[in-house]
Design an enzyme around this catalytic site. Structure first.
Site, PDB file in Angstrom:
ATOM      1  N   GLY A  40       0.844  -1.188   0.000  1.00  0.00           N
ATOM      2  CA  GLY A  40       0.000   0.000   0.000  1.00  0.00           C
ATOM      3  C   GLY A  40       0.882   1.242   0.000  1.00  0.00           C
ATOM      4  CB  SER A 107       4.534  -3.355  -2.977  1.00  0.00           C
ATOM      5  OG  SER A 107       4.067  -2.229  -3.678  1.00  0.00           O
ATOM      6  CD1 TRP A 108       3.538   0.033   3.029  1.00  0.00           C
ATOM      7  CD2 TRP A 108       4.867   1.726   2.436  1.00  0.00           C
ATOM      8  NE1 TRP A 108       3.854   0.743   4.178  1.00  0.00           N
ATOM      9  CE2 TRP A 108       4.678   1.787   3.838  1.00  0.00           C
ATOM     10  CE3 TRP A 108       5.680   2.693   1.834  1.00  0.00           C
ATOM     11  CZ2 TRP A 108       5.245   2.770   4.644  1.00  0.00           C
ATOM     12  CZ3 TRP A 108       6.262   3.676   2.637  1.00  0.00           C
ATOM     13  CH2 TRP A 108       6.038   3.702   4.015  1.00  0.00           C
ATOM     14  CG  ASP A 264       6.633  -4.454 -10.333  1.00  0.00           C
ATOM     15  OD1 ASP A 264       5.760  -3.592 -10.531  1.00  0.00           O
ATOM     16  OD2 ASP A 264       6.971  -4.840  -9.197  1.00  0.00           O
ATOM     17  CG  HIS A 292       3.622  -4.774  -8.066  1.00  0.00           C
ATOM     18  ND1 HIS A 292       4.856  -4.338  -7.592  1.00  0.00           N
ATOM     19  CD2 HIS A 292       2.709  -4.459  -7.094  1.00  0.00           C
ATOM     20  CE1 HIS A 292       4.696  -3.787  -6.396  1.00  0.00           C
ATOM     21  NE2 HIS A 292       3.415  -3.853  -6.065  1.00  0.00           N
TER      22      HIS A 292
END
Length: 313
Positions: A40, A107-108, A264, A292
């Site tokens: 996120g 990711s985040w 990605d 991703h």
């Protein structure tokens, strides 16, 4: 991935006067601790996130970050920064009486994993990172302004639709205004459009079920508002701070496996490659047929392989 499994314990940890964070413990209560840091920010955890780890060997700890998932208050931006989340991880570690743990994030979650490890290198046994994101201006510009837009033009049209033509030169700023609008309809429409954009572009082959997640009002609002809040504020970090030599030197001794999809377009492979260049001791796997998402077969297989490797460490 390992079979679905239910938590043996769930709870809430009060980390401020405002925020109560949901966490769950899964697997072996006596196993080696690992914390899963979701993406996120604002994404929250999913039951499938439990399945990257051998439940016989790991004590799996999942945490919904501030404003996300089951944590309260939902979609709150107050007292919600990168460094608040780093402190939350430490508070949870102390609450659970964990000395050292493995850290897993995509990711985040990879951003937060790096920020946490660089703040508390003596508490991290290993790092497993996926879809590397370091919040540099160039990374944000590629996904939210010009880059991914050239590969997904139809989805990009949907993304820019809520924004007046004159405001499209800075999509992050334009969305910030709408996602924090006093008009609930404006806010809801922007939240869904923002979330659809990321869901649409997250896999090599577009997943209709994932795109449909954007229609969940509660999820879309938390996901979009918190992401935009972090990105507008550049993570409360210097541009490229997580990749600076002085930052990497703090964690150079920690075993690290990086898994990155070649295609990605949310967190392009150049960032994972840049991390490998400044941290040659780490191991980088680039999956040739993936985007991703951690759910793509080639990525999931390597992530499980990585956690299996560290399970007795």
């Amino acid at each position: 991935m390992y079979p679905p499994i239910e938590p043996f314990k769930t709870g809430f940890l009060k980390v401020s006067d405002i925020h109560n964070l949901y966490y769950e413990l899964v697997g072996n209560p006596q196993g080696t601790p690992v914390i899963f840091l979701h993406g996120g920010p604002g994404g929250g955890c999913d039951p499938k996130d439990r399945c990257f780890f051998n439940p016989e060997k790991y004590k799996i700890i999942l945490l919904d970050q501030r404003g996300a998932g089951k944590s309260t208050p939902i979609a709150s931006l107050e007292e919600n920064t990168t460094w608040d989340l780093v402190k939350d991880c430490e508070k949870l570690r102390e609450h659970l009486e964990v000395d050292k743990w493995h850290v897993f994030g995509g990711s985040w979650g990879s951003t937060l994993s790096l920020a946490y490890a660089q703040s508390h290198p003596d508490r991290v046994k290993s790092l497993v990172l996926r879809g590397i994101f370091t919040l540099r201006k160039s990374e944000l510009r590629f996904f939210y302004q010009e880059g991914t837009s050239m590969l997904f033009p139809e989805a990009w049209d949907d993304f820019i639709a809520p924004i007046p033509q004159a405001e499209r030169k800075d999509m992050l700023l334009a969305y910030h205004a709408q996602l924090n609008s006093a008009d609930e309809e404006t806010c809801a429409k922007a939240a869904k459009a923002w979330t659809r954009w990321e869901m649409w572009t997250s896999k090599l082959h577009v997943d209709a079920a994932q795109v449909a997640m954007a229609e969940n009002d509660k999820f879309a609002l938390a996901f979009s508002r918190i992401e935009n809040h972090y990105f507008i504020n550049e993570g409360w970090m210097r541009d490229g701070q997580l990749l600076e030599k002085q930052s990497i030197d703090k964690i150079r001794h920690i075993p690290c496996i990086i898994v990155q999809g070649r295609y990605d377009v949310v967190c392009p492979a150049t960032t994972a490659y840049d991390l490998k260049k400044v941290w040659p001791e780490s191991t980088l796997h680039i999956v040739p047929d993936a985007g991703h998402s951690s759910r793509e077969p080639g990525i999931a297989k390597l992530l499980v392989s990585a956690t299996d490797k560290f399970s007795d460490f």
